[in-house]
Design a protein around this motif. Structure first.
Motif, PDB file in Angstrom:
ATOM      1  N   UNK A 342       0.840  -1.204   0.000  1.00 55.36           N
ATOM      2  CA  UNK A 342       0.000   0.000   0.000  1.00 55.36           C
ATOM      3  C   UNK A 342       0.878   1.259   0.000  1.00 55.36           C
ATOM      4  N   UNK A 343       1.957   1.211   0.792  1.00 59.16           N
ATOM      5  CA  UNK A 343       2.858   2.375   0.868  1.00 59.16           C
ATOM      6  C   UNK A 343       3.507   2.641  -0.494  1.00 59.16           C
ATOM      7  N   UNK A 344       4.013   1.580  -1.100  1.00 58.65           N
ATOM      8  CA  UNK A 344       4.727   1.755  -2.369  1.00 58.65           C
ATOM      9  C   UNK A 344       3.793   2.239  -3.481  1.00 58.65           C
ATOM     10  N   UNK A 345       2.538   1.785  -3.422  1.00 59.58           N
ATOM     11  CA  UNK A 345       1.571   2.141  -4.477  1.00 59.58           C
ATOM     12  C   UNK A 345       0.673   3.299  -4.068  1.00 59.58           C
ATOM     13  N   UNK A 346       1.044   4.035  -3.027  1.00 55.55           N
ATOM     14  CA  UNK A 346       0.118   5.017  -2.447  1.00 55.55           C
ATOM     15  C   UNK A 346      -0.320   6.089  -3.440  1.00 55.55           C
ATOM     16  N   UNK A 347       0.471   6.365  -4.466  1.00 60.25           N
ATOM     17  CA  UNK A 347       0.082   7.372  -5.460  1.00 60.25           C
ATOM     18  C   UNK A 347      -0.207   6.748  -6.824  1.00 60.25           C
ATOM     19  N   UNK A 348      -0.357   5.424  -6.831  1.00 60.45           N
ATOM     20  CA  UNK A 348      -0.627   4.709  -8.089  1.00 60.45           C
ATOM     21  C   UNK A 348      -2.105   4.341  -8.170  1.00 60.45           C
ATOM     22  N   UNK A 349      -2.589   4.221  -9.393  1.00 58.47           N
ATOM     23  CA  UNK A 349      -3.959   3.768  -9.628  1.00 58.47           C
ATOM     24  C   UNK A 349      -3.918   2.260  -9.864  1.00 58.47           C
ATOM     25  N   UNK A 350      -4.541   1.504  -8.977  1.00 61.59           N
ATOM     26  CA  UNK A 350      -4.560   0.039  -9.118  1.00 61.59           C
ATOM     27  C   UNK A 350      -5.971  -0.457  -8.794  1.00 61.59           C
ATOM     28  N   UNK A 351      -6.607  -1.139  -9.748  1.00 61.70           N
ATOM     29  CA  UNK A 351      -7.930  -1.722  -9.519  1.00 61.70           C
ATOM     30  C   UNK A 351      -8.909  -0.690  -8.968  1.00 61.70           C
ATOM     31  N   UNK A 352      -9.547  -1.029  -7.844  1.00 64.84           N
ATOM     32  CA  UNK A 352     -10.524  -0.118  -7.234  1.00 64.84           C
ATOM     33  C   UNK A 352      -9.870   0.865  -6.253  1.00 64.84           C
ATOM     34  N   UNK A 353      -8.537   0.901  -6.258  1.00 64.26           N
ATOM     35  CA  UNK A 353      -7.775   1.831  -5.396  1.00 64.26           C
ATOM     36  C   UNK A 353      -8.104   1.652  -3.910  1.00 64.26           C
ATOM     37  N   UNK A 354      -8.269   0.425  -3.514  1.00 64.53           N
ATOM     38  CA  UNK A 354      -8.552   0.107  -2.104  1.00 64.53           C
ATOM     39  C   UNK A 354      -7.480   0.700  -1.193  1.00 64.53           C
ATOM     40  N   UNK A 355      -6.229   0.703  -1.665  1.00 57.88           N
ATOM     41  CA  UNK A 355      -5.094   1.142  -0.848  1.00 57.88           C
ATOM     42  C   UNK A 355      -5.099   2.646  -0.587  1.00 57.88           C
ATOM     43  N   UNK A 356      -5.849   3.406  -1.366  1.00 58.84           N
ATOM     44  CA  UNK A 356      -5.838   4.867  -1.188  1.00 58.84           C
ATOM     45  C   UNK A 356      -6.453   5.291   0.142  1.00 58.84           C
ATOM     46  N   UNK A 357      -7.257   4.423   0.770  1.00 54.16           N
ATOM     47  CA  UNK A 357      -7.857   4.785   2.054  1.00 54.16           C
ATOM     48  C   UNK A 357      -6.795   4.930   3.148  1.00 54.16           C
ATOM     49  N   UNK A 358      -5.562   4.423   2.898  1.00 57.93           N
ATOM     50  CA  UNK A 358      -4.495   4.544   3.895  1.00 57.93           C
ATOM     51  C   UNK A 358      -3.490   5.650   3.528  1.00 57.93           C
ATOM     52  N   UNK A 359      -3.838   6.424   2.511  1.00 55.08           N
ATOM     53  CA  UNK A 359      -2.915   7.460   2.044  1.00 55.08           C
ATOM     54  C   UNK A 359      -2.471   8.404   3.153  1.00 55.08           C
ATOM     55  N   UNK A 360      -3.412   8.850   3.983  1.00 54.83           N
ATOM     56  CA  UNK A 360      -3.077   9.789   5.056  1.00 54.83           C
ATOM     57  C   UNK A 360      -2.123   9.166   6.072  1.00 54.83           C
ATOM     58  N   UNK A 361      -2.200   7.848   6.247  1.00 53.48           N
ATOM     59  CA  UNK A 361      -1.312   7.175   7.215  1.00 53.48           C
ATOM     60  C   UNK A 361       0.137   7.156   6.732  1.00 53.48           C
ATOM     61  N   UNK A 362       0.326   7.287   5.420  1.00 57.80           N
ATOM     62  CA  UNK A 362       1.671   7.186   4.860  1.00 57.80           C
ATOM     63  C   UNK A 362       2.243   8.534   4.417  1.00 57.80           C
TER      64      UNK A 362
END
Length: 537
Positions: A342-362
């Motif tokens: 999630x950290x490595x892909x935090x600014x990438x668009x992947x699938x439904x962007x599930x990982x973006x919900x943790x953007x503020x944590x990183x």
């Protein structure tokens, strides 16, 4: 080319590879020489070095200085063929000309020959060896030794017949890098390695491996590294390693680091934070995103490890498979790996962007704030707008932290009072007008690559500048949040102590003092030889 796999091709990056150290050789070239040459990015220091070589005059001498692994040998070797008939090259100043001869004696002999034939001399030398020669070289070369000392101590890079080009003056990481990240050099290196073009032999080899479904994790890592947003995350982590761990980053270490990222046992994001034999990777362990604890991350770990239903995560995982990333089997211990992803892909668009919900944590709030203040000092021009921005840092962050730290054993002191000492139960303080010295910032600021100087004054008396690196900047932030420094903050505390003692020295000349004794407070004022006392008795 067809028999070379991507894993073998990437071997030219490894520190253990014979290609990690450049030497002049007569052996026939092969595919691996071509791969290494393709990756080469001409650094700015080489451009300046070529300019110097093109105009060297008889008797002149140029030193290419740096640390082991900087790339001195590579640059020297590339110029050697062109200039070897005109100049004398000494490619490695740690070598001697005979078994019984020391490196210092070899340099003495080298400079003797230069004096005899007056031929321009080009020397590749480590900074440490240069310092050793300044101290231990023969007395007959005292003039040169003095020139070297002035270069090392005063930064004089050109004097008489001598010129010095130092890798230290060409940093690989900068806050104001023009590449829109913290390192144009690393960005170029990653782009050149992974660029999807027919001119890139690594891309051609990776494509063949993909068609053969060979070494799928490696090819997935290779394609991940080609993503500019992934490169940003890696470069930011490297820069934090430079600033916080004070890790010197050489070209050789960077190439070996990329080799480990790509060919390590795990996917790239795990290889980035799980250590390994590379010196940079070892320093990155404490930046592991899996060590972050926030409510949203802790809840994710719980849900993931318990295999609770999460349709959105399932959809995201399906998107990951298109990148060649798959998680099979038990989920035990895999949450940490997911967080690194999630950290490595935090600014990438992947699938439904599930990982973006943790953007503020990183978010890299500390580094971004530090970069902002660093730039404010460099861009200060005396205008009200720039002054207001800097004042905000000094008046709301730096000066409050200094007072809080200096008065940590006397919390009863009033605002803008500094503890001078304690005598029995009586604490002595002085009122203090500590403020930002804008004039010095404007006139004396010198850009440094990994720190900035803060300028303060007491009243109208200017203080010596305070060197603020990222570690001290973080400590200032933490002190203002109520943190009490301890032995683990030793390096940053030393700088803070130096500033406090400097301020105390000035404050001791104050004509006004306050005494705190339990609940009683006395104020003493000196005026025209008279001392007046006010307060409770």
């Amino acid at each position: 080319m067809s028999s070379v796999t991507l894993r073998k091709a990437l071997g030219v990056l490894a520190k253990s590879s014979p290609f990690s150290v450049k030497t002049t050789t007569e052996r026939p070239r092969d595919i691996y020489d071509d791969l290494k040459d393709y990756l080469y990015i001409k650094p700015d220091i080489e451009l300046d070095f070529e300019r110097v070589l093109s105009s060297l005059q008889p008797g002149e001498c140029v030193f290419l200085c740096g640390s082991s692994g900087d790339g001195k040998s590579e640059i020297l070797s590339r110029s050697y063929e062109r200039y070897k008939q005109r100049y004398h090259f000494h490619l490695d100043a740690t070598h001697s000309f005979a078994p019984h001869q020391s490196a210092i004696e070899a340099l003495d002999e080298l400079f003797d020959k230069r004096a005899e034939d007056n031929r321009p001399l080009v020397v590749g030398i480590n900074i440490g060896m240069l310092a050793n020669y300044a101290k231990e070289g023969h007395a007959r070369h005292i003039e040169l030794r003095s020139v070297i000392e002035r270069f090392l101590e005063e930064g004089i890079r050109s004097e008489g017949q001598y010129r010095f080009l130092d890798f230290e003056a060409y940093p690989k990481f900068r806050f104001n890098d023009e590449s829109e990240c913290y390192s144009g050099f690393v960005r170029q290196l990653c782009q050149r390695l992974t660029e999807p073009s027919g001119e890139n032999p690594f891309h051609e080899i990776a494509t063949k491996d993909e068609l053969r479904e060979q070494d799928e994790r490696l090819t997935a890592n290779f394609r991940l590294l080609g993503n500019p947003r992934v490169q940003d995350a890696i470069i930011t982590t490297l820069f934090k390693t430079r600033l916080i761990k004070d890790q010197f980053i050489t070209t050789r270490a960077l190439l070996d680091f990329l080799h480990q990222l790509l060919t390590g046992e795990f996917f790239l994001y795990d290889n980035l934070f799980l250590g390994g034999s590379n010196e940079l990777s070892q320093k990155m362990l404490e930046f592991d995103p899996a060590l972050i604890h926030t409510q949203s991350i802790d809840q994710f770990i719980l849900r993931y490890e318990l295999s609770l239903p999460d349709p959105e995560l399932d959809e995201f995982m399906a998107g990951l498979s298109k990148l060649g990333i798959r998680y099979d089997g038990s989920r035990d211990g895999q949450a940490a790996s997911m967080l690194r992803l999630f950290y490595l892909l935090k600014k990438c668009e992947v699938g439904n962007n599930y990982h973006h919900q943790f953007g503020a944590d990183f978010e890299e709030l500390l580094l971004e704030r530090y970069a902002s203040v660093w730039l404010m000092h460099g861009e200060y021009d005396g205008t009200p707008e720039k002054q207001a921005a800097l004042r905000n840092f000094y008046m709301k962050e730096l000066i409050p932290a200094i007072f809080t730290y200096a008065n940590r054993h006397a919390t009863e002191l009033g605002k803008r009072e500094l503890l001078l000492g304690q005598f029995g139960r009586c604490k002595v303080a002085a009122p203090l007008d500590l403020k930002v010295d804008f004039k010095s910032i404007h006139n004396l600021h010198v850009e440094k690559h990994d720190s900035f100087s803060a300028y303060l004054k007491v009243g109208e008396q200017a203080l010596r500048p305070m060197e603020i690196g990222l570690n001290l900047f973080e400590l200032i932030t933490k002190i203002n949040s109520g943190y009490r420094p301890n032995k683990y903050d030793k390096n940053a505390i030393i700088l803070l102590d130096e500033m406090v003692e400097q301020i105390r020295t000035v404050a001791k000349d104050s004509t006004s003092l306050k005494y705190y004794e339990g609940a009683k407070v006395y104020r003493l004022e000196q005026d025209d030889g008279m001392i007046t006392v006010e307060g409770a008795f």
